[in-house]
Design a protein around this motif. Structure first.
Motif, PDB file in Angstrom:
ATOM      1  N   ILE A  32       0.832  -1.209   0.000  1.00 20.09           N
ATOM      2  CA  ILE A  32       0.000   0.000   0.000  1.00 20.09           C
ATOM      3  C   ILE A  32       0.864   1.256   0.000  1.00 20.09           C
ATOM      4  O   ILE A  32       0.639   2.199  -0.778  1.00 20.09           O
ATOM      5  CB  ILE A  32      -0.941  -0.017   1.229  1.00 20.09           C
ATOM      6  CG1 ILE A  32      -2.037  -1.066   1.050  1.00 20.09           C
ATOM      7  CG2 ILE A  32      -1.563   1.359   1.453  1.00 20.09           C
ATOM      8  CD1 ILE A  32      -2.875  -1.305   2.293  1.00 20.09           C
ATOM      9  N   THR A  65       1.056   3.874  -3.180  1.00 16.54           N
ATOM     10  CA  THR A  65       0.473   5.207  -2.963  1.00 16.54           C
ATOM     11  C   THR A  65       1.531   6.264  -2.665  1.00 16.54           C
ATOM     12  O   THR A  65       1.204   7.359  -2.205  1.00 16.54           O
ATOM     13  CB  THR A  65      -0.536   5.154  -1.787  1.00 16.54           C
ATOM     14  OG1 THR A  65       0.149   4.732  -0.598  1.00 16.54           O
ATOM     15  CG2 THR A  65      -1.665   4.204  -2.081  1.00 16.54           C
ATOM     16  N   LYS A  71      -4.001  10.958   1.011  1.00 12.80           N
ATOM     17  CA  LYS A  71      -3.912   9.548   1.361  1.00 12.80           C
ATOM     18  C   LYS A  71      -4.622   9.286   2.695  1.00 12.80           C
ATOM     19  O   LYS A  71      -5.364   8.322   2.848  1.00 12.80           O
ATOM     20  CB  LYS A  71      -2.430   9.165   1.451  1.00 12.80           C
ATOM     21  CG  LYS A  71      -2.177   7.659   1.598  1.00 12.80           C
ATOM     22  CD  LYS A  71      -0.738   7.363   1.923  1.00 12.80           C
ATOM     23  CE  LYS A  71       0.239   7.974   0.955  1.00 12.80           C
ATOM     24  NZ  LYS A  71       1.637   7.603   1.261  1.00 12.80           N
ATOM     25  N   LYS A  72      -4.376  10.182   3.635  1.00  9.79           N
ATOM     26  CA  LYS A  72      -4.972  10.033   4.960  1.00  9.79           C
ATOM     27  C   LYS A  72      -6.497  10.092   4.901  1.00  9.79           C
ATOM     28  O   LYS A  72      -7.203   9.296   5.529  1.00  9.79           O
ATOM     29  CB  LYS A  72      -4.438  11.151   5.861  1.00  9.79           C
ATOM     30  CG  LYS A  72      -4.755  11.007   7.322  1.00  9.79           C
ATOM     31  CD  LYS A  72      -4.041  12.107   8.093  1.00  9.79           C
ATOM     32  CE  LYS A  72      -4.323  11.975   9.597  1.00  9.79           C
ATOM     33  NZ  LYS A  72      -3.632  13.026  10.348  1.00  9.79           N
ATOM     34  N   ASN A 121      -8.504   9.547   2.225  1.00 12.91           N
ATOM     35  CA  ASN A 121      -9.106   8.443   1.478  1.00 12.91           C
ATOM     36  C   ASN A 121      -9.063   7.131   2.251  1.00 12.91           C
ATOM     37  O   ASN A 121      -9.996   6.319   2.194  1.00 12.91           O
ATOM     38  CB  ASN A 121      -8.416   8.277   0.126  1.00 12.91           C
ATOM     39  CG  ASN A 121      -8.690   9.450  -0.804  1.00 12.91           C
ATOM     40  OD1 ASN A 121      -9.691  10.153  -0.639  1.00 12.91           O
ATOM     41  ND2 ASN A 121      -7.809   9.685  -1.759  1.00 12.91           N
ATOM     42  N   PHE A 122      -7.962   6.893   2.950  1.00 10.67           N
ATOM     43  CA  PHE A 122      -7.848   5.623   3.663  1.00 10.67           C
ATOM     44  C   PHE A 122      -8.706   5.586   4.916  1.00 10.67           C
ATOM     45  O   PHE A 122      -8.893   4.524   5.495  1.00 10.67           O
ATOM     46  CB  PHE A 122      -6.384   5.331   4.006  1.00 10.67           C
ATOM     47  CG  PHE A 122      -5.686   4.546   2.944  1.00 10.67           C
ATOM     48  CD1 PHE A 122      -5.905   3.176   2.829  1.00 10.67           C
ATOM     49  CD2 PHE A 122      -4.851   5.167   2.040  1.00 10.67           C
ATOM     50  CE1 PHE A 122      -5.286   2.443   1.840  1.00 10.67           C
ATOM     51  CE2 PHE A 122      -4.221   4.447   1.048  1.00 10.67           C
ATOM     52  CZ  PHE A 122      -4.435   3.074   0.937  1.00 10.67           C
ATOM     53  N   GLY A 130     -11.544   3.465   3.949  1.00  9.17           N
ATOM     54  CA  GLY A 130     -11.096   2.085   3.817  1.00  9.17           C
ATOM     55  C   GLY A 130     -10.870   1.442   5.168  1.00  9.17           C
ATOM     56  O   GLY A 130     -11.209   0.268   5.390  1.00  9.17           O
ATOM     57  N   GLN A 131     -10.330   2.230   6.091  1.00  2.35           N
ATOM     58  CA  GLN A 131     -10.068   1.690   7.416  1.00  2.35           C
ATOM     59  C   GLN A 131     -11.370   1.397   8.166  1.00  2.35           C
ATOM     60  O   GLN A 131     -11.483   0.381   8.857  1.00  2.35           O
ATOM     61  CB  GLN A 131      -9.223   2.680   8.216  1.00  2.35           C
ATOM     62  CG  GLN A 131      -8.620   2.047   9.455  1.00  2.35           C
ATOM     63  CD  GLN A 131      -7.812   3.033  10.270  1.00  2.35           C
ATOM     64  OE1 GLN A 131      -7.719   4.217   9.944  1.00  2.35           O
ATOM     65  NE2 GLN A 131      -7.210   2.555  11.340  1.00  2.35           N
ATOM     66  N   PRO A 163      -3.444   4.059   6.256  1.00  2.35           N
ATOM     67  CA  PRO A 163      -3.160   2.937   5.348  1.00  2.35           C
ATOM     68  C   PRO A 163      -2.696   1.689   6.081  1.00  2.35           C
ATOM     69  O   PRO A 163      -3.058   0.573   5.723  1.00  2.35           O
ATOM     70  CB  PRO A 163      -2.031   3.494   4.463  1.00  2.35           C
ATOM     71  CG  PRO A 163      -2.195   4.978   4.519  1.00  2.35           C
ATOM     72  CD  PRO A 163      -2.682   5.275   5.901  1.00  2.35           C
ATOM     73  N   PHE A 218      -5.686   0.077   7.748  1.00  2.17           N
ATOM     74  CA  PHE A 218      -6.468  -0.620   6.726  1.00  2.17           C
ATOM     75  C   PHE A 218      -5.870  -1.999   6.442  1.00  2.17           C
ATOM     76  O   PHE A 218      -6.588  -3.008   6.375  1.00  2.17           O
ATOM     77  CB  PHE A 218      -6.502   0.214   5.447  1.00  2.17           C
ATOM     78  CG  PHE A 218      -7.134  -0.475   4.279  1.00  2.17           C
ATOM     79  CD1 PHE A 218      -8.501  -0.707   4.237  1.00  2.17           C
ATOM     80  CD2 PHE A 218      -6.356  -0.901   3.202  1.00  2.17           C
ATOM     81  CE1 PHE A 218      -9.085  -1.358   3.153  1.00  2.17           C
ATOM     82  CE2 PHE A 218      -6.921  -1.542   2.122  1.00  2.17           C
ATOM     83  CZ  PHE A 218      -8.291  -1.772   2.084  1.00  2.17           C
TER      84      PHE A 218
END
Length: 397
Positions: free
Chosen positions: A162, A166, A174-175, A177-178, A181-182, A258, A261
């Motif tokens: 990951i 990324t 990134k923070k 968006n994840f 996901g998390q 990330p 996640f």
């Protein structure tokens, strides 16, 4: 109401108390990383986890079958009051170990505490012939050794991939968006926890019903057993064992979105697979292995001293809970034999259980930890009662 039925009610209530401590103890497995990164507010995280634990408890019964028929030789036990005393004192050993490790802020395994308590009480009552060692080896010991290693490797490789893929993405994007996901991975982890841990108490209550001749050993788990177990573990999850959540989220490694996640995704996949095959593995071991593995994959600094504390707790959980289970069996059986009663032993052990739990709860107030402490400090080591205001965790921050 007959004496046997009264004892059965005590055993079932004690089993539900264990189920409550199981949820209370293991909330950290699913939600510690999401709380640590701020993906979810603490109270929202435990509420979401409780609901998904409740749902997960209805998705499978394979683990319940393992606990209900794979640990104790029911023919040797013979059923009746002797088997109920084994089940009861095994639960007492598991509950006392769970509460003690919660007091220390140690994420030990509730599952192994339960298995240890049952095995210890069985050994005290029936000797080595009463334990189904092949079931213990293949469905408990082997998964206990392999699961955290596999989880660590999967999470480590996942985290490394990951971060590599990324790398061009700006850190803030990134923070953000994840975060989603998390939350998704943590939700799946909570669902997986319900499919595995809630069923262990179902298996124990099934054993008690068999002992009381209320159900055939070949019968399915009754629906009411599944319902009350699901509710008990969900309630415990909602109240949250904040001491352990803090250790898991802040004490092992500094977790990023990330990385969380990768850790939660790895844990959920492994636990769901094990539930499908009826392996009663420890979700605590899996979650901890995933968090450490994800930290290594990210090349973050891992607190190996905290990890060593946890591994020591893992190693001694089975024998410690087993010793308490065996000791309380001797106490209960001895009192029943001396008084000629069928229930004085169980009543005395129950009072011992309540007394020790109250003492540990009162002791915990000297270093109270709640959801307001989740973003301060490291592992649970303080002795002050925290009075800080509740910190605001901004969405996406």
């Amino acid at each position: 109401m007959t004496t046997e039925l009264i004892i059965l009610v005590i055993v079932v209530l004690t089993a539900l108390a264990f189920d409550f401590t199981n949820g209370f103890h293991d909330t950290a497995n699913a939600m510690a990383s999401s709380i640590a990164t701020g993906a979810l507010k603490p109270k929202a995280a435990v509420a979401l986890s409780a609901v998904l634990n409740l749902v997960g408890a209805f998705l499978s019964i394979e683990v319940a079958k393992t606990v209900g028929s794979g640990l104790i030789d029911l023919e040797t036990a013979g059923g009746g009051p002797s088997l109920m005393l084994i089940v009861f004192t095994g639960l007492v050993g598991a509950i006392l170990w769970n509460v003690f490790t919660w007091l220390l802020g140690l994420p030990s395994s509730s599952s192994h505490a339960l298995f240890g308590g049952l095995i210890g009480a069985t050994l005290a009552s029936l000797g080595t012939n009463g334990v189904l060692w092949s079931g213990v080896l293949m469905k408990i010991i082997v998964p206990a050794l392999m699961a955290p290693l596999i989880a660590g490797v999967v999470a480590g490789v996942g985290a490394a991939l990951i971060y590599a893929l990324t790398k061009p993405v700006p850190a803030e994007q990134k923070k953000k968006n994840f975060r989603f996901g998390q939350i998704s991975a943590a939700s799946l982890m909570s669902l997986a926890h319900g499919t595995n841990d809630a069923q262990k108490t179902m298996g124990v209550i099934f054993l008690a019903l068999v002992a009381a001749n209320e159900i055939n050993p070949e019968a399915d788990i009754p629906f009411w057993v599944r319902l009350v177990c699901a509710l008990a573990i969900a309630l415990g999850t909602y109240l949250g064992g904040w001491r352990i959540i803090k250790t898991m989220g802040k004490g092992i490694v500094d977790i990023e979105g990330p990385q969380g996640f990768a850790a939660d995704g790895s844990s959920a996949a492994i636990i769901l697979t094990s539930s499908h095959f009826g392996m009663a593995l420890s979700t605590t071991h899996v979650a901890t292995g995933s968090i450490i593995g994800s930290g290594v994959g990210r090349r973050a600094k891992v607190s190996w001293s905290t990890a060593r504390r946890m591994v020591i707790a893992w190693i001694i959980t089975l024998p410690a809970a087993g010793s308490v289970g065996a000791l309380t069996w001797f106490v209960g059986n001895g009192i029943n034999s001396l008084t000629g009663s069928a229930w004085m032993g169980e009543a005395t052990v129950f009072l011992i259980l309540v007394g020790f739990c109250f003492w540990m709860w009162a002791h915990s107030r000297k270093s109270a930890v709640s959801h307001i402490d989740m973003h301060s400090g490291e592992a649970v080591t303080t002795r002050e009662v925290h009075t800080e205001s509740i910190p605001t965790v901004k969405a996406g921050s």
